[in-house]
Design a protein around this motif. Structure first.
Motif: not given
Length: 142
Positions: A74-79, A50-54, A43-46, A90-96
């Motif tokens: 997950y890793h979120e990146i938009k070009f 700056r690579i498109k890897l969730r 996750l940190e490497s992605a 950014c790192f996108s977090l979600c909690a149910a």
């Protein structure tokens, strides 16, 4: 009440997080936070490269921990359009979260701080403590 058993997966597949059979079928048992070291490195490497890897990391709790049945990141990146310039990363977090009043909520949070992400997950896994949802966006789902 018995202590929650934790399970994890690295693929973003939709499961019923309250169904014990599905959680156990599609996840691996999580015995300690150390088991997530390699996924957190990916996750940190992605992010750093700056690579498109969730590089998803999803942790489920049976039974829920203070109402939280699933915590994910997950890793979120938009070009930019027609360019390789990064518009958002950014790192996108979600909690149910499932309340005793029968209401279900999804909490969303974005950060660029990997140490914060690790701390949130380590608290959940090692301390069985949920995040403070004060700064998280909430969506009522039931």
């Amino acid at each position: 009440m018995k202590e929650a058993e934790l399970y994890y997966r690295l693929k973003a597949i939709g499961i019923d997080v309250l169904d014990e059979y599905e959680v156990k079928r599609f996840n691996e048992p999580l015995m300690s936070f150390d088991a997530l070291e390699k996924p957190f490195s990916s996750l940190e490497s992605a992010y750093n490269d700056r690579i498109k890897l969730r590089a998803d990391i999803i942790v489920n709790a049976l039974p829920e921990i203070d109402g939280v049945a699933e915590l994910s990141v997950y890793h979120e990146i938009k070009f930019g359009l027609f360019s390789r310039s990064v518009k958002k990363q950014c790192f996108s977090l979600c909690a149910a979260h499932y309340d005793t009043d029968g209401k279900s909520r999804l909490y969303f949070y974005e950060t660029q701080d990997m140490a914060e992400v690790r701390r949130i997950f380590e608290n959940f896994v090692s301390e069985r403590r949920i995040p403070d949802f004060g700064a998280w966006k909430c969506v009522l789902i039931g």
